[in-house]
Design an enzyme around this catalytic site. Structure first.
Site, PDB file in Angstrom:
ATOM      1  N   CYS A 106       0.686  -1.299   0.068  1.00  0.00           N
ATOM      2  CA  CYS A 106       0.181   0.069   0.111  1.00  0.00           C
ATOM      3  C   CYS A 106       0.889   1.374   0.037  1.00  0.00           C
ATOM      4  O   CYS A 106       1.898   1.294   0.394  1.00  0.00           O
ATOM      5  CB  CYS A 106      -0.653  -0.066   1.367  1.00  0.00           C
ATOM      6  SG  CYS A 106      -1.763  -1.345   1.676  1.00  0.00           S
ATOM      7  N   ARG A 136       4.966  -0.078  -5.815  1.00  0.00           N
ATOM      8  CA  ARG A 136       4.908  -0.539  -4.763  1.00  0.00           C
ATOM      9  C   ARG A 136       3.853  -1.693  -4.837  1.00  0.00           C
ATOM     10  O   ARG A 136       3.956  -2.770  -4.014  1.00  0.00           O
ATOM     11  CB  ARG A 136       4.551   0.176  -3.671  1.00  0.00           C
ATOM     12  CG  ARG A 136       5.458   1.420  -3.474  1.00  0.00           C
ATOM     13  CD  ARG A 136       4.889   2.345  -2.278  1.00  0.00           C
ATOM     14  NE  ARG A 136       4.630   1.958  -0.981  1.00  0.00           N
ATOM     15  CZ  ARG A 136       5.494   1.708  -0.081  1.00  0.00           C
ATOM     16  NH1 ARG A 136       6.885   2.313  -0.179  1.00  0.00           N
ATOM     17  NH2 ARG A 136       5.040   1.112   1.183  1.00  0.00           N
ATOM     18  N   TRP A 171      -3.029  -2.539  -1.305  1.00  0.00           N
ATOM     19  CA  TRP A 171      -2.781  -4.083  -1.566  1.00  0.00           C
ATOM     20  C   TRP A 171      -3.649  -4.991  -0.700  1.00  0.00           C
ATOM     21  O   TRP A 171      -3.132  -4.709   0.569  1.00  0.00           O
ATOM     22  CB  TRP A 171      -1.325  -4.197  -1.416  1.00  0.00           C
ATOM     23  CG  TRP A 171      -0.710  -5.204  -2.222  1.00  0.00           C
ATOM     24  CD1 TRP A 171      -0.401  -5.684  -3.286  1.00  0.00           C
ATOM     25  CD2 TRP A 171      -0.208  -6.432  -1.507  1.00  0.00           C
ATOM     26  NE1 TRP A 171       0.222  -6.954  -3.388  1.00  0.00           N
ATOM     27  CE2 TRP A 171       0.145  -7.418  -2.253  1.00  0.00           C
ATOM     28  CE3 TRP A 171      -0.100  -6.861  -0.144  1.00  0.00           C
ATOM     29  CZ2 TRP A 171       0.610  -8.759  -1.818  1.00  0.00           C
ATOM     30  CZ3 TRP A 171      -0.063  -8.123   0.476  1.00  0.00           C
ATOM     31  CH2 TRP A 171       0.515  -9.164  -0.522  1.00  0.00           C
ATOM     32  N   ASN A 227      -1.786   1.721   5.998  1.00  0.00           N
ATOM     33  CA  ASN A 227      -0.950   0.617   5.389  1.00  0.00           C
ATOM     34  C   ASN A 227      -0.814  -0.338   6.621  1.00  0.00           C
ATOM     35  O   ASN A 227      -0.586   0.378   7.835  1.00  0.00           O
ATOM     36  CB  ASN A 227       0.348   1.216   4.942  1.00  0.00           C
ATOM     37  CG  ASN A 227       0.350   1.967   3.698  1.00  0.00           C
ATOM     38  OD1 ASN A 227      -0.750   2.217   3.166  1.00  0.00           O
ATOM     39  ND2 ASN A 227       1.223   2.543   3.436  1.00  0.00           N
ATOM     40  N   GLY A 228      -0.696  -1.442   6.392  1.00  0.00           N
ATOM     41  CA  GLY A 228      -0.633  -2.319   7.725  1.00  0.00           C
ATOM     42  C   GLY A 228      -1.467  -3.265   8.181  1.00  0.00           C
ATOM     43  O   GLY A 228      -2.670  -3.201   7.271  1.00  0.00           O
ATOM     44  N   GLU A 260      17.664 -17.202  -8.821  1.00  0.00           N
ATOM     45  CA  GLU A 260      17.515 -15.719  -9.062  1.00  0.00           C
ATOM     46  C   GLU A 260      16.850 -15.628 -10.348  1.00  0.00           C
ATOM     47  O   GLU A 260      15.859 -14.990 -10.649  1.00  0.00           O
ATOM     48  CB  GLU A 260      18.608 -14.640  -8.943  1.00  0.00           C
ATOM     49  CG  GLU A 260      18.498 -13.333  -9.038  1.00  0.00           C
ATOM     50  CD  GLU A 260      17.276 -12.670  -8.279  1.00  0.00           C
ATOM     51  OE1 GLU A 260      16.920 -13.118  -7.399  1.00  0.00           O
ATOM     52  OE2 GLU A 260      16.941 -11.637  -8.826  1.00  0.00           O
ATOM     53  N   LYS A 284      13.037 -14.308 -11.220  1.00  0.00           N
ATOM     54  CA  LYS A 284      12.818 -13.335 -12.373  1.00  0.00           C
ATOM     55  C   LYS A 284      11.639 -13.722 -13.323  1.00  0.00           C
ATOM     56  O   LYS A 284      10.829 -13.137 -13.446  1.00  0.00           O
ATOM     57  CB  LYS A 284      13.989 -12.656 -13.042  1.00  0.00           C
ATOM     58  CG  LYS A 284      14.950 -12.026 -12.336  1.00  0.00           C
ATOM     59  CD  LYS A 284      14.597 -10.503 -11.755  1.00  0.00           C
ATOM     60  CE  LYS A 284      13.938 -10.689 -10.556  1.00  0.00           C
ATOM     61  NZ  LYS A 284      14.721 -10.681  -9.511  1.00  0.00           N
ATOM     62  N   GLU A 307       8.303 -14.157 -11.782  1.00  0.00           N
ATOM     63  CA  GLU A 307       7.704 -12.906 -11.368  1.00  0.00           C
ATOM     64  C   GLU A 307       7.081 -12.119 -12.479  1.00  0.00           C
ATOM     65  O   GLU A 307       5.991 -11.426 -12.512  1.00  0.00           O
ATOM     66  CB  GLU A 307       8.687 -11.895 -10.680  1.00  0.00           C
ATOM     67  CG  GLU A 307       9.114 -12.216  -9.283  1.00  0.00           C
ATOM     68  CD  GLU A 307       9.937 -11.205  -8.739  1.00  0.00           C
ATOM     69  OE1 GLU A 307      11.303 -10.876  -9.068  1.00  0.00           O
ATOM     70  OE2 GLU A 307       9.603 -10.523  -7.834  1.00  0.00           O
ATOM     71  N   HIS A 354      18.591 -36.371  -8.888  1.00  0.00           N
ATOM     72  CA  HIS A 354      18.029 -36.839  -7.676  1.00  0.00           C
ATOM     73  C   HIS A 354      16.311 -36.590  -7.748  1.00  0.00           C
ATOM     74  O   HIS A 354      15.803 -36.569  -6.683  1.00  0.00           O
ATOM     75  CB  HIS A 354      18.551 -35.968  -6.364  1.00  0.00           C
ATOM     76  CG  HIS A 354      19.914 -36.303  -6.416  1.00  0.00           C
ATOM     77  ND1 HIS A 354      20.358 -37.645  -5.760  1.00  0.00           N
ATOM     78  CD2 HIS A 354      21.017 -35.643  -6.537  1.00  0.00           C
ATOM     79  CE1 HIS A 354      21.851 -37.724  -6.052  1.00  0.00           C
ATOM     80  NE2 HIS A 354      22.056 -36.687  -6.413  1.00  0.00           N
ATOM     81  N   LYS A 398       6.394  -4.083  -4.376  1.00  0.00           N
ATOM     82  CA  LYS A 398       7.837  -3.782  -4.361  1.00  0.00           C
ATOM     83  C   LYS A 398       8.488  -4.161  -3.117  1.00  0.00           C
ATOM     84  O   LYS A 398       9.476  -4.481  -2.818  1.00  0.00           O
ATOM     85  CB  LYS A 398       8.109  -2.448  -4.966  1.00  0.00           C
ATOM     86  CG  LYS A 398       9.611  -2.050  -5.155  1.00  0.00           C
ATOM     87  CD  LYS A 398      10.495  -2.924  -6.105  1.00  0.00           C
ATOM     88  CE  LYS A 398      11.824  -2.343  -6.153  1.00  0.00           C
ATOM     89  NZ  LYS A 398      12.787  -3.425  -6.995  1.00  0.00           N
TER      90      LYS A 398
HETATM   91  O1  M6R Z   1      13.237  -4.655  -0.221  1.00  0.00           O
HETATM   92  P1  M6R Z   1      13.974  -6.087  -0.119  1.00  0.00           P
HETATM   93  O2  M6R Z   1      15.143  -6.224  -0.982  1.00  0.00           O
HETATM   94  O3  M6R Z   1      14.010  -6.465   1.333  1.00  0.00           O
HETATM   95  O4  M6R Z   1      12.935  -7.000  -1.142  1.00  0.00           O
HETATM   96  C1  M6R Z   1      12.970  -8.325  -0.727  1.00  0.00           C
HETATM   97  C2  M6R Z   1      11.851  -9.261  -1.626  1.00  0.00           C
HETATM   98  O5  M6R Z   1      10.841  -8.714  -1.366  1.00  0.00           O
HETATM   99  C3  M6R Z   1      12.412  -8.818  -3.050  1.00  0.00           C
HETATM  100  O6  M6R Z   1      13.740  -9.043  -3.490  1.00  0.00           O
HETATM  101  C4  M6R Z   1      11.376  -9.628  -3.960  1.00  0.00           C
HETATM  102  O7  M6R Z   1      11.703 -10.888  -4.010  1.00  0.00           O
HETATM  103  C5  M6R Z   1      11.634  -8.809  -5.329  1.00  0.00           C
HETATM  104  N1  M6R Z   1      10.321  -8.831  -6.186  1.00  0.00           N
HETATM  105  C6  M6R Z   1      12.381  -9.660  -6.413  1.00  0.00           C
HETATM  106  O8  M6R Z   1      12.545  -9.358  -7.631  1.00  0.00           O
END
Ligand code: M6R
Length: 623
Positions: free
Chosen positions: A2, A27, A74, A100-101, A495, A499, A502, A518, A618
């Site tokens: 949010c 965000r 959100w 927010n929260g 990673e 990506k 996501e 395995h 984000k």
């Molecule tokens: O702001 P942060 O680095 O703590 O965020 C951690 C994760 O939420 C962040 O890396 C998330 O996995 C990304 N969307 C990855 O692309």
């Protein structure tokens, strides 16, 4: 997650509040709303969906006024509907609040309110319950009070008293129709910053929302309340003590958060990596002493020499950077290092020794799980350090020291440049600790030279973006993808899979190459390509065995490799993606970039919303 924007000044609030929300879009959100005080009443517009929808509502039925609040939601409690979108009102309809929260005890508060007086709730949210609680306390205390100046203090007191009853987390902004030119904010666990302007002031979840208007900011702490007027503000604590906060200069400008000629922020940020990698090591390398200089750690050489164990904690991409760090720190410094999911670490009883150093790695510096892990480590008395990008973020402020990434704002939800900066910083930490132990000057020099050569090699790599695009476009019909790597390139497989998931929404998994046999090999089929990250290093021949195992089962193979590796893979891999040769220690910085581009180009080919992928936020400020 949010986003909040608040404005009080002399300009029309509507365009500023909407503009701020647009800048917070990255965000992640699923509904949006605005409340503006127009004379003696609050005008609100809100809807599920994108800010474009809210803008349309505002254009069709404008709300006039020079102070107000806005929000992107959100969903946590209640579906993303028009009703559940913020702002929410109290029973009187005069007090509007965005939040927010999560208010954990909202059901109990709601019950008590209903027992005490008549309340008509219009949404399923915890926020509306909070608005009713604040409104009730305010109305009870303001009865018969005629002095308008007293009303401001009473509204702040009402919020303070309500928040003293709340269990949970919040970033809040609030207005009241009877109290002109006045907004109130509060924070606990959800960031809130005050923007200080000339004859106008702002509230926002992060400075990117308001940096176009002012670069003077006051970062609120947990349990702060702030009363904001056009020409002044007053901060106090939840306990009622007066706060003494200083104004900081925001490091970046509105220009820095523009897309420029790039179609997406993600692509812009991938292309910024020659510079961001350089900034991560700028002024931190000493060729003379063949080591790294990290003054922000706030530790003496003796304290650094005494470190017996390291825990690296974070989430998502930051965790993957930590995994690269684990290999690197153990390799360079031989200090036992572990990587812990922040969300797990904070709740389990990890055996720790007194000489353990805990690093919280976080781009935003606001991730709730990472912050929780940091605080838990501090509670137990361990030295905690942050590796953050956002200057003055909560993790950066609450750590005992740390290393800033200096990567500049990262707007794309999919983290890219922050990852390579984190890896570079962890290499510096390994180098520093290594040189204090057994690492020779020659080995130290070798790492420094490899690091210094990175920006140019990244430039070289980025020039192959179109070739990577052509490979990605070949796989638009893939049902998913598997990623494999060994040693330092195993976290890169994780990673790269993250990506891809996501931003393409394709199923993807990352594994150490040898794990294939395995179990994972059962998945191999022509519709499921395997991406192998195989620079021509000491484990190349082992990787080759695994590649052959996939090939024998008709699985398509894409290999990310160096030139000499490519020569060996000719006729074996279906597609080759080349990276420049480099020392093993820095190779992950090079192998990850083509895979960021690969995910990006495939997502574009599939028509995905690259910068705002579905369901993602984000900065994840809830648990
Ligand atoms: O702001 P942060 O680095 O703590 O965020 C951690 C994760 O939420 C962040 O890396 C998330 O996995 C990304 N969307 C990855 O692309």
């Amino acid at each position: 997650m949010c986003g909040i924007v608040g404005y009080v000044g002399r300009a029309e609030a509507g365009p500023i509040l909407l503009d701020g929300l647009r800048r917070l879009e990255y965000r992640g959100y699923d509904s949006a709303g605005v409340a503006i005080v127009d004379g003696d009443h609050v005008e609100t517009r809100k809807c599920a969906g994108r800010i474009a929808g809210l803008s349309k509502l505002m254009a069709e039925d404008p709300a006039a006024g020079t102070y107000g609040i806005s929000h992107t939601r959100w969903a946590t409690h209640g579906k993303p509907t028009d009703q559940n979108a913020h702002p929410h009102f109290d029973e009187s309809g005069k007090l509007a609040l965005v939040h927010n929260g999560v208010i954990e005890n909202y059901a109990q508060i709601r019950e008590t309110l209903l027992q005490e007086s008549e309340h008509h709730f219009k949404s399923e949210t915890d926020t509306e319950v909070l608005a009713h609680l604040v409104g009730k306390i305010y109305d009870d205390s303001a009865k018969g009070v005629t002095d308008p100046r007293r009303h401001k203090a009473l509204l702040v007191e009402a919020l303070r008293s309500a928040l003293q009853q709340v269990i949970g987390t919040y970033g809040i902004a609030m207005v009241h129709a009877d109290i002109p030119d006045f907004i109130v904010g509060a924070r606990r666990g959800s960031p809130l910053v005050l923007g200080v302007g000339k004859d106008e002031n702002f509230l926002a979840s992060d400075v990117s929302a308001i940096v176009a208007y002012t670069r003077d900011a006051v970062y609120l702490n947990d349990f702060d309340l702030v009363a904001v007027e056009r020409d002044k503000f007053e901060i106090s604590s939840l306990a009622g003590e007066r706060g003494n906060h200083s104004i900081s200069k925001v490091e970046f400008t509105a220009e820095d958060i523009k897309k420029g000629d790039y179609p997406h922020y993600m692509l812009k940020e991938i292309f910024e990596q020659p510079g961001s990698v350089c900034d991560a090591m700028r002024g931190r390398l000493s060729l003379e002493e063949c080591t790294a200089k990290l003054g922000g750690l706030n530790m003496t050489p003796a304290q650094l020499r005494d470190v017996g164990r390291i825990v690296l904690t974070g989430c998502g991409t930051a965790l993957h950077a930590g995994m690269v760090g684990e290999y690197l720190i153990e390799q360079l410094a031989q200090v036992p290092t572990e990587v812990e999911y922040a969300s797990e670490f904070r709740h389990r009883n990890t055996p720790m020794t007194r000489d353990t150093l805990v690093f919280a790695i976080s781009q935003s510096g606001e991730t709730a799980d990472t912050l929780g892990a940091l605080r838990e480590s501090q509670r137990k008395g361990y030295r905690t350090l942050g590796v953050c990008n956002n200057v003055a973020s909560t993790i950066a402020r609450e750590s005992d020291g740390g290393v800033y990434m200096h990567a500049g704002p990262e707007i794309g939800v999919a983290a890219t440049k922050s990852f390579t900066s984190q890896v570079v910083i962890l290499t510096l930490i390994g180098l520093l600790l290594g040189r204090m132990r057994h690492l020779s000057t020659a080995e130290g020099t070798c790492i420094i030279e490899a690091l210094e050569a990175l920006p140019e090699k990244i430039e070289q790599l980025l020039k192959t973006s179109d070739q990577i695009k052509a490979v990605a476009q070949k796989y638009v019909d893939a049902t998913g993808m598997l990623f494999f790597g060994r040693q330092l390139n195993f976290p890169i497989a994780l990673e790269a899979a993250l990506k891809l998931k996501e931003i393409t929404y394709l199923y993807a998994e990352g594994h150490p190459s040898a794990e294939l046999k395995h179990g994972v090999i059962a998945l191999v089929k022509p519709e499921l390509p395997s991406v192998f990250i195989v620079p021509d290093d000491a484990v190349f021949s082992k990787n080759l065995n695994n590649i052959e195992q996939v090939r024998a089962r008709k699985g398509p193979i894409i290999a990310v490799t160096t030139e000499s590796g490519a020569a060996k893979l000719k006729g074996i891999a279906d597609d080759l993606i080349l990276v420049p040769d480099a020392d093993d220690a820095v190779m992950p910085v090079l192998t990850v970039i083509p895979l960021q581009l690969f995910a990006y180009h495939l997502a574009v080919a599939l028509g995905r919303d690259v910068d705002k992928p579905r369901n993602l936020a984000k900065s994840v400020t809830v648990e």
